[in-house]
Design a protein around this motif. Structure first.
Motif, PDB file in Angstrom:
ATOM      1  N   GLN A   1      36.768  40.515  46.286  1.00 51.86           N
ATOM      2  CA  GLN A   1      36.901  40.742  47.722  1.00 51.86           C
ATOM      3  C   GLN A   1      37.326  39.464  48.446  1.00 51.86           C
ATOM      4  OE1 GLN A   1      33.438  42.616  49.370  1.00 51.86           O
ATOM      5  NE2 GLN A   1      34.476  43.239  51.237  1.00 51.86           N
ATOM      6  N   THR A   2      38.227  39.611  49.405  1.00 47.76           N
ATOM      7  CA  THR A   2      38.747  38.453  50.124  1.00 47.76           C
ATOM      8  C   THR A   2      39.114  38.850  51.553  1.00 47.76           C
ATOM      9  OG1 THR A   2      40.570  36.850  50.210  1.00 47.76           O
ATOM     10  CG2 THR A   2      41.043  38.957  49.194  1.00 47.76           C
ATOM     11  N   ASN A   3      39.112  37.865  52.436  1.00 47.03           N
ATOM     12  CA  ASN A   3      39.527  38.097  53.821  1.00 47.03           C
ATOM     13  C   ASN A   3      41.041  37.974  53.993  1.00 47.03           C
ATOM     14  OD1 ASN A   3      36.902  38.520  54.823  1.00 47.03           O
ATOM     15  ND2 ASN A   3      36.541  36.315  54.959  1.00 47.03           N
ATOM     16  N   ASN A   4      41.712  37.610  52.914  1.00 44.33           N
ATOM     17  CA  ASN A   4      43.168  37.451  52.953  1.00 44.33           C
ATOM     18  C   ASN A   4      43.827  38.824  52.812  1.00 44.33           C
ATOM     19  OD1 ASN A   4      45.838  36.743  52.761  1.00 44.33           O
ATOM     20  ND2 ASN A   4      45.604  35.457  50.935  1.00 44.33           N
ATOM     21  N   THR A   5      44.284  39.381  53.912  1.00 45.64           N
ATOM     22  CA  THR A   5      44.850  40.737  53.885  1.00 45.64           C
ATOM     23  C   THR A   5      46.113  40.819  53.036  1.00 45.64           C
ATOM     24  OG1 THR A   5      46.078  40.255  55.933  1.00 45.64           O
ATOM     25  CG2 THR A   5      43.913  41.311  56.158  1.00 45.64           C
ATOM     26  N   ALA A   6      46.767  39.687  52.815  1.00 47.71           N
ATOM     27  CA  ALA A   6      47.978  39.685  51.986  1.00 47.71           C
ATOM     28  C   ALA A   6      47.678  40.027  50.529  1.00 47.71           C
ATOM     29  CB  ALA A   6      48.672  38.331  52.071  1.00 47.71           C
ATOM     30  N   GLU A   7      46.404  39.937  50.139  1.00 46.75           N
ATOM     31  CA  GLU A   7      46.003  40.241  48.760  1.00 46.75           C
ATOM     32  C   GLU A   7      45.975  41.753  48.493  1.00 46.75           C
ATOM     33  OE1 GLU A   7      44.937  38.233  46.067  1.00 46.75           O
ATOM     34  OE2 GLU A   7      45.750  36.505  47.139  1.00 46.75           O
ATOM     35  N   TYR A   8      46.003  42.563  49.561  1.00 48.86           N
ATOM     36  CA  TYR A   8      45.846  44.011  49.425  1.00 48.86           C
ATOM     37  C   TYR A   8      47.162  44.737  49.685  1.00 48.86           C
ATOM     38  CZ  TYR A   8      40.863  42.888  49.722  1.00 48.86           C
ATOM     39  OH  TYR A   8      39.618  42.362  49.496  1.00 48.86           O
ATOM     40  N   ASP A   9      47.333  45.901  49.036  1.00 48.34           N
ATOM     41  CA  ASP A   9      48.515  46.717  49.285  1.00 48.34           C
ATOM     42  C   ASP A   9      48.219  47.754  50.369  1.00 48.34           C
ATOM     43  OD1 ASP A   9      47.073  48.796  48.121  1.00 48.34           O
ATOM     44  OD2 ASP A   9      48.203  48.773  46.243  1.00 48.34           O
ATOM     45  N   GLU A  10      49.136  48.681  50.556  1.00 50.90           N
ATOM     46  CA  GLU A  10      48.983  49.668  51.632  1.00 50.90           C
ATOM     47  C   GLU A  10      47.826  50.628  51.405  1.00 50.90           C
ATOM     48  OE1 GLU A  10      52.140  51.459  48.822  1.00 50.90           O
ATOM     49  OE2 GLU A  10      51.330  49.497  49.402  1.00 50.90           O
ATOM     50  N   HIS A  11      47.320  50.691  50.160  1.00 54.09           N
ATOM     51  CA  HIS A  11      46.177  51.561  49.852  1.00 54.09           C
ATOM     52  C   HIS A  11      44.860  50.792  49.834  1.00 54.09           C
ATOM     53  CE1 HIS A  11      49.197  54.499  48.884  1.00 54.09           C
ATOM     54  NE2 HIS A  11      49.666  53.783  47.884  1.00 54.09           N
ATOM     55  N   HIS A  12      44.900  49.526  50.253  1.00 59.80           N
ATOM     56  CA  HIS A  12      43.763  48.612  50.206  1.00 59.80           C
ATOM     57  C   HIS A  12      43.291  48.380  48.759  1.00 59.80           C
ATOM     58  CE1 HIS A  12      40.728  46.171  52.157  1.00 59.80           C
ATOM     59  NE2 HIS A  12      39.826  46.671  51.327  1.00 59.80           N
ATOM     60  N   CYS A  13      44.234  48.317  47.860  1.00 61.38           N
ATOM     61  CA  CYS A  13      43.973  47.931  46.473  1.00 61.38           C
ATOM     62  C   CYS A  13      44.447  46.487  46.281  1.00 61.38           C
ATOM     63  CB  CYS A  13      44.717  48.847  45.505  1.00 61.38           C
ATOM     64  SG  CYS A  13      44.250  50.586  45.629  1.00 61.38           S
ATOM     65  N   LEU A  14      43.839  45.779  45.361  1.00 62.75           N
ATOM     66  CA  LEU A  14      44.182  44.379  45.110  1.00 62.75           C
ATOM     67  C   LEU A  14      45.475  44.285  44.303  1.00 62.75           C
ATOM     68  CD1 LEU A  14      40.551  43.281  44.408  1.00 62.75           C
ATOM     69  CD2 LEU A  14      42.005  42.209  46.145  1.00 62.75           C
ATOM     70  N   LYS A  15      46.478  43.671  44.918  1.00 64.97           N
ATOM     71  CA  LYS A  15      47.811  43.662  44.321  1.00 64.97           C
ATOM     72  C   LYS A  15      47.867  42.930  42.990  1.00 64.97           C
ATOM     73  CE  LYS A  15      49.897  42.218  48.163  1.00 64.97           C
ATOM     74  NZ  LYS A  15      50.938  41.876  49.161  1.00 64.97           N
ATOM     75  N   ARG A  16      47.230  41.762  42.881  1.00 68.87           N
ATOM     76  CA  ARG A  16      47.395  40.992  41.639  1.00 68.87           C
ATOM     77  C   ARG A  16      46.699  41.669  40.457  1.00 68.87           C
ATOM     78  NH1 ARG A  16      43.317  36.329  41.379  1.00 68.87           N
ATOM     79  NH2 ARG A  16      41.777  36.794  42.986  1.00 68.87           N
ATOM     80  N   LEU A  17      45.635  42.421  40.726  1.00 71.88           N
ATOM     81  CA  LEU A  17      44.991  43.155  39.639  1.00 71.88           C
ATOM     82  C   LEU A  17      45.826  44.370  39.241  1.00 71.88           C
ATOM     83  CD1 LEU A  17      41.317  42.810  40.826  1.00 71.88           C
ATOM     84  CD2 LEU A  17      42.256  41.915  38.694  1.00 71.88           C
ATOM     85  N   ASN A  18      46.399  45.035  40.226  1.00 72.90           N
ATOM     86  CA  ASN A  18      47.298  46.145  39.900  1.00 72.90           C
ATOM     87  C   ASN A  18      48.558  45.647  39.199  1.00 72.90           C
ATOM     88  OD1 ASN A  18      45.570  48.048  40.853  1.00 72.90           O
ATOM     89  ND2 ASN A  18      46.767  48.593  42.664  1.00 72.90           N
ATOM     90  N   ASP A  19      48.992  44.445  39.543  1.00 76.26           N
ATOM     91  CA  ASP A  19      50.141  43.860  38.844  1.00 76.26           C
ATOM     92  C   ASP A  19      49.823  43.655  37.363  1.00 76.26           C
ATOM     93  OD1 ASP A  19      51.678  43.821  41.115  1.00 76.26           O
ATOM     94  OD2 ASP A  19      51.363  41.697  41.553  1.00 76.26           O
ATOM     95  N   LEU A  20      48.583  43.278  37.066  1.00 76.86           N
ATOM     96  CA  LEU A  20      48.152  43.136  35.666  1.00 76.86           C
ATOM     97  C   LEU A  20      48.227  44.487  34.962  1.00 76.86           C
ATOM     98  CD1 LEU A  20      46.822  41.755  33.208  1.00 76.86           C
ATOM     99  CD2 LEU A  20      44.597  42.086  34.341  1.00 76.86           C
ATOM    100  N   ALA A  21      47.718  45.533  35.616  1.00 74.30           N
ATOM    101  CA  ALA A  21      47.770  46.882  35.029  1.00 74.30           C
ATOM    102  C   ALA A  21      49.206  47.336  34.821  1.00 74.30           C
ATOM    103  CB  ALA A  21      47.007  47.867  35.919  1.00 74.30           C
ATOM    104  N   ILE A  22      50.065  47.065  35.804  1.00 71.58           N
ATOM    105  CA  ILE A  22      51.481  47.446  35.681  1.00 71.58           C
ATOM    106  C   ILE A  22      52.137  46.700  34.525  1.00 71.58           C
ATOM    107  CG2 ILE A  22      53.735  47.265  36.820  1.00 71.58           C
ATOM    108  CD1 ILE A  22      52.235  47.781  39.481  1.00 71.58           C
TER     109      ILE A  22
END
Length: 374
Positions: free
Chosen positions: A241-262
């Motif tokens: 969890q972070t206060n940096n909104t840039a870390e989240y995508d439009e679904h409020h999922c964490l982008k860098r973790l989803n990038d790992l899954a992708i």
């Protein structure tokens, strides 16, 4: 009048559920593939009881306790959900009964076996240990499950030709497996996502080698599922969890973790293409669990989910996502929501029965044309 036996009650419950599901999803089925057996390998998203049968410390395994299983079974069965899992829906779609766990030595295995174990990794425990990665749940990794599978086939086949005859009408599901290879170091050690990406090719190679072993055993139709978008799961949303909104995508999922899954999934899709070139007569299909999950979020309102609770766990407590590592679902006093069908996540990392049902429909419709069923 004699009391109805527990087994009879369970059978009636299963038949009624089968009828209701058939009515709800008449066009989502695998009946035309004429599968006689399904063999499942994987982790907690597919385990139907192996972990609770292989461990003596059930108190340390939340899925062994209520309220797990409450929606369908009215008791905990070792399934990490409030009800049934994707493999259960897959079996029903093929017109087969639920798969019994391999560790239930008295079970009926005529229609297949479930070898999946909660916490299982794609890489063997000793390989992860050499990387200083602790495996705190199960050491029954993919290679161990494959050994179980070969032992089972040795017990039912006279020889290789006999196995080939028996397994020509079987469906093999190799995964999902691999995300726990990343989640142990990410969640327990705080190791960087970049390090996990560097390990991903080795994880995917282990899965590809597992598929080769399945082919060697006589498997001709194989589904290889990819990872969920792990950045959408309550456990990762809480831990990172972070206060940096840039870390989240439009679904409020964490982008860098989803990038790992992708990244994992892209490697897996390429590995499947390579396997198909190696074995042109074998049908190998990618199971797109990633987009099946995203479908839940993108169409949440139309699918009956509560729009305000898409990342929250139904069973859990504390914080923005109803998850506290010290008080997990299955622990005494931890609350459970009154309407699980309105939640995507049951606990910190597993879906509700409703979520799994919709995901299963999506995956089955996606893989059916590719399975070459005639």
């Amino acid at each position: 009048m004699k009391m109805m036996a527990a087994n009879d009650k369970a059978l009636i419950l299963f038949i009624c559920f089968m009828i209701s599901q058939a009515a709800m999803a008449a066009d989502t089925n695998l009946i035309g593939c004429y599968f006689d057996q399904i063999y499942q390998l994987g982790d907690s998203t597919a385990d139907t009881g192996n972990y609770i049968l292989e461990t003596s410390n059930l108190t340390a395994f939340p899925c062994a306790n209520p309220p797990y299983g409450e929606t369908f079974f009215k008791k905990a069965t070792g399934r990490c959900s409030d009800g049934i899992l994707m493999i259960d829906y897959l079996a029903m779609a093929a017109g087969l009964p639920f798969l019994n766990p391999y560790k239930n030595i008295d079970a009926d295995f005529r229609h297949g076996v479930n070898f999946a174990v909660a916490g299982a990794t794609a890489l063997p425990a000793h390989v992860l240990a050499a990387k200083n990665i602790p495996v705190t749940r199960s050491h029954s990794s993919l290679d161990v499950q494959l050994d179980w599978m070969f032992s089972h086939f040795n017990s039912i086949c006279l020889d290789y030709d006999d196995c080939t005859r028996i397994l020509k009408s079987a469906l093999f599901v190799v995964g999902k497996i691999g995300p726990d290879d990343y989640s142990y170091p990410l969640l327990l050690q705080g190791r960087p996502v970049e390090e996990m990406k560097a390990m991903a090719p080795e994880v995917v190679d282990a899965i590809a080698d597992g598929v080769r072993r399945v082919i060697k055993s006589g498997g001709v139709k194989i589904v290889v599922p990819g990872s969920f978008p792990i950045g959408c799961l309550p456990v990762f949303l809480t831990d990172f969890q972070t206060n940096n909104t840039a870390e989240y995508d439009e679904h409020h999922c964490l982008k860098r973790l989803n990038d790992l899954a992708i990244y994992h999934n892209d490697l897996l899709k390429q590995a499947i293409e390579d396997l198909k070139k190696e074995h042109p007569k074998i049908v190998i299909v990618y199971g797109d669990y990633y987009n099946a999950f995203l479908n839940l979020i993108r169409n949440a309102q139309n699918l009956g989910f509560d729009q305000g609770k898409l990342q929250k766990a139904c069973c859990g407590t504390g914080g923005e996502y109803n998850f506290d590592i010290t008080r997990t679902c299955g622990t005494a006093g931890v609350p459970v929501c009154p309407e699980p069908e309105k939640f995507i996540s049951w606990d910190e990392a597993h879906m509700t029965q409703h979520g799994y049902q919709i995901m299963s429909d999506w995956v089955i419709n996606d893989i059916l044309p590719k399975l070459e069923c005639h």
